[in-house]
Design an enzyme around this catalytic site. Structure first.
Site, PDB file in Angstrom:
ATOM      1  N   GLU A  44       0.836  -1.207   0.000  1.00 41.47           N
ATOM      2  CA  GLU A  44       0.000   0.000   0.000  1.00 41.47           C
ATOM      3  C   GLU A  44       0.872   1.258   0.000  1.00 41.47           C
ATOM      4  O   GLU A  44       1.851   1.341   0.729  1.00 41.47           O
ATOM      5  CB  GLU A  44      -0.905  -0.025   1.236  1.00 41.47           C
ATOM      6  N   LYS A 118      -9.453   2.354  -3.302  1.00 38.53           N
ATOM      7  CA  LYS A 118      -9.875   1.731  -2.044  1.00 38.53           C
ATOM      8  C   LYS A 118     -11.260   2.231  -1.619  1.00 38.53           C
ATOM      9  O   LYS A 118     -11.493   3.431  -1.513  1.00 38.53           O
ATOM     10  CB  LYS A 118      -8.827   2.051  -0.976  1.00 38.53           C
ATOM     11  N   CYS A 155      -5.908  -3.226   1.621  1.00 39.72           N
ATOM     12  CA  CYS A 155      -5.776  -3.198   3.077  1.00 39.72           C
ATOM     13  C   CYS A 155      -7.116  -3.375   3.802  1.00 39.72           C
ATOM     14  O   CYS A 155      -7.661  -4.458   3.840  1.00 39.72           O
ATOM     15  CB  CYS A 155      -5.045  -1.928   3.511  1.00 39.72           C
TER      16      CYS A 155
END
Length: 280
Positions: A44, A118, A155
């Site tokens: 990330e 994300k 994540c």
């Protein structure tokens, strides 16, 4: 003939500046290519520290456009050089006030295929991401690459099963999950959730975590990155919990169809019964 894809991931320590961090990942990618890898993914916001441990406006400086910013442009050149597909997670600025936690996907010839943003943005101690990022608004793309159909989940997304399923419905064979997760928060989930997602959705998952401590907080990033197959089994060893590591593994994509025929989870889905899942 088996449909085997040699895939790679990198868990890395922060070097202190973007130039050396990007250069280090370029060398890992070249080494992966020498080992025969055809696809690689990074952690990330790989070219920056995990600045979300604090809430300070100075950290907007890490953001850049996608795909025309310097890092993604450089990774396109690297893809052309190595002949690998590359998953490139960065802090994206789309325009004034519009920032996203993003991963660009670059094909083996250096062409830009698109991006994933994300969806799920945490806001808890040590992970103050809502200060920086808007929730993703680009859907759940699966990219038709030189090695197969690649998806991305980032994540905190991994705690939400809906996106894993949508990536499967969109045809993913391998999903990269670049992360920055620390030992004290949810380490015991790390080797539970992603194997479970691989089983439930019957594809391969590449789970990537940062490693070490960085300058902006106390988070202890614990590495232990891995590939997991559609049966929920690790492909080779899990990476170190302390050290930087390049992980290269052979993934037999034919296993996906074998598992889907045996377990038939997609056949037995009941979308007609799931209306309540999307009510606010």
């Amino acid at each position: 003939m088996a449909n085997v894809v040699r895939a790679a991931l990198v868990q890395a320590t922060w070097t202190g500046d973007t130039e050396s961090m990007v250069a280090k990942h370029e060398e890992h990618a070249r080494e992966a290519a020498r080992q025969g890898a055809r696809v690689i993914g990074f952690q990330e916001v790989f070219n920056a520290p995990y600045f979300c441990q604090v809430q300070e406006p100075e950290h907007y400086r890490w953001a850049e456009p996608v795909p025309d910013g310097p890092t993604v442009s450089r990774m396109r050149e690297l893809a052309r050089e190595t002949g690998m597909v590359i998953v490139v997670p960065v802090f994206e600025v789309e325009g004034s006030g519009f920032y996203y936690n993003t991963a660009a996907v670059i094909d083996a010839d250096g062409s830009y295929l698109g991006k994933y943003r994300k969806h799920h943005i945490p806001q808890v101690k040590g992970f103050w991401e809502k200060y920086y990022f808007r929730p993703g608004n680009a859907g759940w793309p699966v990219f038709d690459t030189a090695v197969g159909k690649i998806g991305v989940y980032i994540c905190y997304d991994r705690h939400f099963p809906e996106g894993w399923r949508q990536l499967g419905l969109n045809g993913a064979q391998l999903v990269y999950n670049p992360s920055a997760t620390s030992r004290g928060l949810s380490a015991y989930l790390w080797q539970l959730e992603q194997p479970a997602a691989a089983v439930a959705n019957e594809y391969f998952v590449a789970a990537i975590n940062r490693v070490g401590r960085e300058e902006y907080g106390e988070n202890d990033f614990y590495g232990t990155s891995y590939f997991v197959d559609p049966r929920g089994q690790f492909v080779g060893e899990v990476a170190s919990g302390e050290d930087e590591e390049l992980v290269v593994r052979d993934l037999d994509f034919d296993l996906i169809e074998d598992v889907r025929q045996q377990w038939a989870f997609y056949r037995d889905r009941r979308p007609d019964a799931y209306e309540g899942l999307v009510k606010p």
